[in-house]
Design a protein around this motif. Structure first.
Motif, PDB file in Angstrom:
ATOM      1  N   ASP A 113       0.841  -1.196   0.000  1.00  0.00           N
ATOM      2  CA  ASP A 113       0.000   0.000   0.000  1.00  0.00           C
ATOM      3  C   ASP A 113       0.875   1.246   0.000  1.00  0.00           C
ATOM      4  O   ASP A 113       2.032   1.213   0.443  1.00  0.00           O
ATOM      5  CB  ASP A 113      -0.915   0.001   1.222  1.00  0.00           C
ATOM      6  N   ILE A 114       0.312   2.336  -0.479  1.00  0.00           N
ATOM      7  CA  ILE A 114       1.057   3.588  -0.588  1.00  0.00           C
ATOM      8  C   ILE A 114       1.340   4.192   0.792  1.00  0.00           C
ATOM      9  O   ILE A 114       0.639   3.902   1.768  1.00  0.00           O
ATOM     10  CB  ILE A 114       0.289   4.603  -1.453  1.00  0.00           C
ATOM     11  N   VAL A 115       2.351   5.040   0.874  1.00  0.00           N
ATOM     12  CA  VAL A 115       2.646   5.769   2.113  1.00  0.00           C
ATOM     13  C   VAL A 115       2.649   7.278   1.893  1.00  0.00           C
ATOM     14  O   VAL A 115       2.754   8.042   2.851  1.00  0.00           O
ATOM     15  CB  VAL A 115       3.999   5.333   2.725  1.00  0.00           C
ATOM     16  N   HIS A 116       2.519   7.705   0.636  1.00  0.00           N
ATOM     17  CA  HIS A 116       2.467   9.134   0.332  1.00  0.00           C
ATOM     18  C   HIS A 116       1.023   9.555   0.042  1.00  0.00           C
ATOM     19  O   HIS A 116       0.260   8.798  -0.563  1.00  0.00           O
ATOM     20  CB  HIS A 116       3.343   9.465  -0.884  1.00  0.00           C
ATOM     21  N   PRO A 117       0.628  10.752   0.470  1.00  0.00           N
ATOM     22  CA  PRO A 117      -0.744  11.217   0.227  1.00  0.00           C
ATOM     23  C   PRO A 117      -0.974  11.601  -1.229  1.00  0.00           C
ATOM     24  O   PRO A 117      -0.021  11.707  -2.017  1.00  0.00           O
ATOM     25  CB  PRO A 117      -0.868  12.439   1.142  1.00  0.00           C
ATOM     26  N   ALA A 175      -0.747   6.813  -9.149  1.00  0.00           N
ATOM     27  CA  ALA A 175      -1.246   8.108  -8.672  1.00  0.00           C
ATOM     28  C   ALA A 175      -1.715   8.063  -7.220  1.00  0.00           C
ATOM     29  O   ALA A 175      -2.302   9.021  -6.736  1.00  0.00           O
ATOM     30  CB  ALA A 175      -2.393   8.578  -9.568  1.00  0.00           C
ATOM     31  N   GLY A 176      -1.460   6.954  -6.523  1.00  0.00           N
ATOM     32  CA  GLY A 176      -1.831   6.862  -5.106  1.00  0.00           C
ATOM     33  C   GLY A 176      -3.319   6.695  -4.862  1.00  0.00           C
ATOM     34  O   GLY A 176      -3.852   7.183  -3.870  1.00  0.00           O
ATOM     35  N   PHE A 177      -3.989   5.943  -5.735  1.00  0.00           N
ATOM     36  CA  PHE A 177      -5.452   5.815  -5.669  1.00  0.00           C
ATOM     37  C   PHE A 177      -5.931   4.592  -4.882  1.00  0.00           C
ATOM     38  O   PHE A 177      -7.080   4.179  -5.043  1.00  0.00           O
ATOM     39  CB  PHE A 177      -6.024   5.718  -7.091  1.00  0.00           C
ATOM     40  N   THR A 178      -5.106   4.001  -4.032  1.00  0.00           N
ATOM     41  CA  THR A 178      -5.553   2.791  -3.339  1.00  0.00           C
ATOM     42  C   THR A 178      -6.796   3.051  -2.493  1.00  0.00           C
ATOM     43  O   THR A 178      -7.601   2.144  -2.271  1.00  0.00           O
ATOM     44  CB  THR A 178      -4.432   2.208  -2.457  1.00  0.00           C
ATOM     45  N   GLY A 179      -6.963   4.274  -2.036  1.00  0.00           N
ATOM     46  CA  GLY A 179      -8.152   4.616  -1.256  1.00  0.00           C
ATOM     47  C   GLY A 179      -9.293   5.179  -2.080  1.00  0.00           C
ATOM     48  O   GLY A 179     -10.396   5.374  -1.551  1.00  0.00           O
ATOM     49  N   THR A 230       7.446   2.312   1.190  1.00  0.00           N
ATOM     50  CA  THR A 230       7.796   2.767   2.525  1.00  0.00           C
ATOM     51  C   THR A 230       8.518   4.101   2.417  1.00  0.00           C
ATOM     52  O   THR A 230       8.718   4.630   1.318  1.00  0.00           O
ATOM     53  CB  THR A 230       8.677   1.711   3.220  1.00  0.00           C
ATOM     54  N   ASN A 231       8.910   4.650   3.552  1.00  0.00           N
ATOM     55  CA  ASN A 231       9.639   5.921   3.538  1.00  0.00           C
ATOM     56  C   ASN A 231      11.106   5.706   3.924  1.00  0.00           C
ATOM     57  O   ASN A 231      11.496   4.608   4.337  1.00  0.00           O
ATOM     58  CB  ASN A 231       8.972   6.942   4.463  1.00  0.00           C
ATOM     59  N   GLU A 232      11.889   6.756   3.800  1.00  0.00           N
ATOM     60  CA  GLU A 232      13.327   6.645   4.030  1.00  0.00           C
ATOM     61  C   GLU A 232      13.647   6.227   5.468  1.00  0.00           C
ATOM     62  O   GLU A 232      14.520   5.391   5.713  1.00  0.00           O
ATOM     63  CB  GLU A 232      14.000   7.991   3.718  1.00  0.00           C
TER      64      GLU A 232
END
Length: 403
Positions: A43-47, A247-251, A388-390
């Motif tokens: 899943d994405i972690v960026h808005p 494009a971060g559309f998982t939601g 994930t993030n850094e």
């Protein structure tokens, strides 16, 4: 009394992701003060990016000022046109061959509605579980004699010997599921690979269903962004893409399928258009994706949004590389991660994927996915997600010292 679908009883394995969630919650209860790093579900972690949010908000405001009711079941023309202008026009695909849906997983399983139950289906192993589960639920398999092997399914091994990608089998089949970049192994089909599959499909009058959900991560020159870059693909292949990762559309949920009008299937002695049948199926069984979501998807294909979303995609690839380099620096064997944000991590000798998964979760507090959950040939590996993030990626590399 109503009668249940008996084919559900043939599924002997549990769907993997709810099991993972259950084990994760148990560890959280046992170790409430430990930070668990999640490299499991992709899943994405960026808005959402600002230009996408702006389009989504504007569309919602618009619906408060005028009536926007049911849209076309196959999608609004403005989004289809945007898909053609930005992605598929260069391959000779038309807007009428684009079908908007709620998600790639929907299209993967719903396409079976327009295909006869007697089709022999080829599925990669390991692969995303829904390919096989949908075929079973739909009554396309006899009960397995042992384990999860179904005699009606042609399994396409994705092992070290095959480069962790599916290769054309020696025997013929009717429908082929492909995924590239491949989930879970993180590898991608090259132009030469696609040529072999297209030749195979033409030789056996087979249909290719290509799940291209991770296309936006492709960076290798010899890996096509679309199967339609390869000659002959429009005669044999349906391609599926999604806005979830690009494009971060998982939601939000929005995707699309490309069903060329040239693709035919046998119906008795006649050849029928799968494009026509898919249109008929969508008209009868779908009310389409909501107007604001389609406007947001349209905006995501703009130059401005592409610049914004590319930053996120590049960041995911950077974190994936950080994890992969960290694993190799600690003597671990792993694959994938170059054109896909998934790493296929080999378990220690003699350790099952479920045991290794539980060791990483309980001792290092790293969440991954056991390879056995993707199929029999996934045993001996775990999948690590680069979504994930850094901060989390660097912390994970530090914890690897405890292996």
């Amino acid at each position: 009394m109503s009668k249940a679908n008996p084919h559900y009883q043939k599924i002997t394995r549990e769907y993997i992701f709810p099991i993972i969630d259950k084990e994760l919650e148990q560890v959280r209860e046992e170790h409430p003060n430990k930070k668990i790093l999640n490299f499991g579900v992709g899943d994405i972690v960026h808005p959402l990016k600002p230009s996408i949010v702006k389009a989504l908000t504007k569309a919602c405001t618009e619906m408060g000022e005028k009536v926007v009711g049911y849209g076309p079941s196959t999608g609004y023309h403005f989004l289809k046109k945007a898909v053609i202008d930005s992605e598929y026009g260069k391959y000779g695909i038309k807007a009428s061959e684009v079908f908007i849906s709620e998600g790639t997983i929907n299209d993967c399983v719903n396409l079976l509605d327009i295909l006869d139950v007697d089709n022999e289906i080829a599925i990669p192993d390991p692969a995303y579980p829904s390919y096989l589960d949908a075929a079973i639920m739909d009554g396309r398999t006899r009960a397995a004699k042992k384990g999860n092997d179904f005699p009606d399914i042609i399994y396409l091994p994705c092992t070290e010997e095959t480069g962790f990608l599916p290769r054309p089998p020696k025997k013929g089949c009717d429908v082929i599921y492909l995924c590239s970049p491949h989930n879970p192994t993180g590898m991608a089909l090259t132009r030469s690979d696609y040529e072999q599959w297209i030749d195979y499909a033409k030789e056996h009058d087979a249909l290719i269903i290509l799940d291209a959900a991770y296309e936006c991560f492709i960076r290798s020159d010899n890996v096509p962004k679309s199967i339609y870059e390869v000659k002959g693909a429009k005669d044999v292949a349906i391609e599926l893409r999604t806005f979830s990762k690009s494009a971060g559309f998982t939601g939000l949920r929005c995707a699309y399928s490309i069903v060329p009008e040239a693709i035919k299937a046998k119906l008795g002695k006649e050849d029928v258009s799968l494009h026509k049948l898919w249109t008929q199926r969508q008209n009868a069984k779908s009310n389409g994706v909501s107007y604001p979501v389609q406007r947001a998807a349209e905006a995501s294909l703009s130059k401005k949004a592409h610049e914004e979303t590319t930053e996120d995609i590049e960041d995911y690839l950077i974190q994936t590389k950080r994890l992969k380099d960290g694993l190799r620096d600690h003597g671990q064997t792993c694959y994938g991660g170059d054109d896909c944000p998934y790493i296929w991590w080999k378990c220690p000798e003699g350790v099952s994927s479920w045991d290794f998964f539980r060791h990483l979760l309980n001792e290092l507090h790293l969440l991954c996915i056991p390879g056995a959950g993707f199929g029999k040939r996934g045993e001996g590996y775990v999948r690590l997600s680069g979504f994930t993030n850094e901060e989390a990626a660097k912390e994970a590399v530090k914890r690897l010292k405890k292996l």
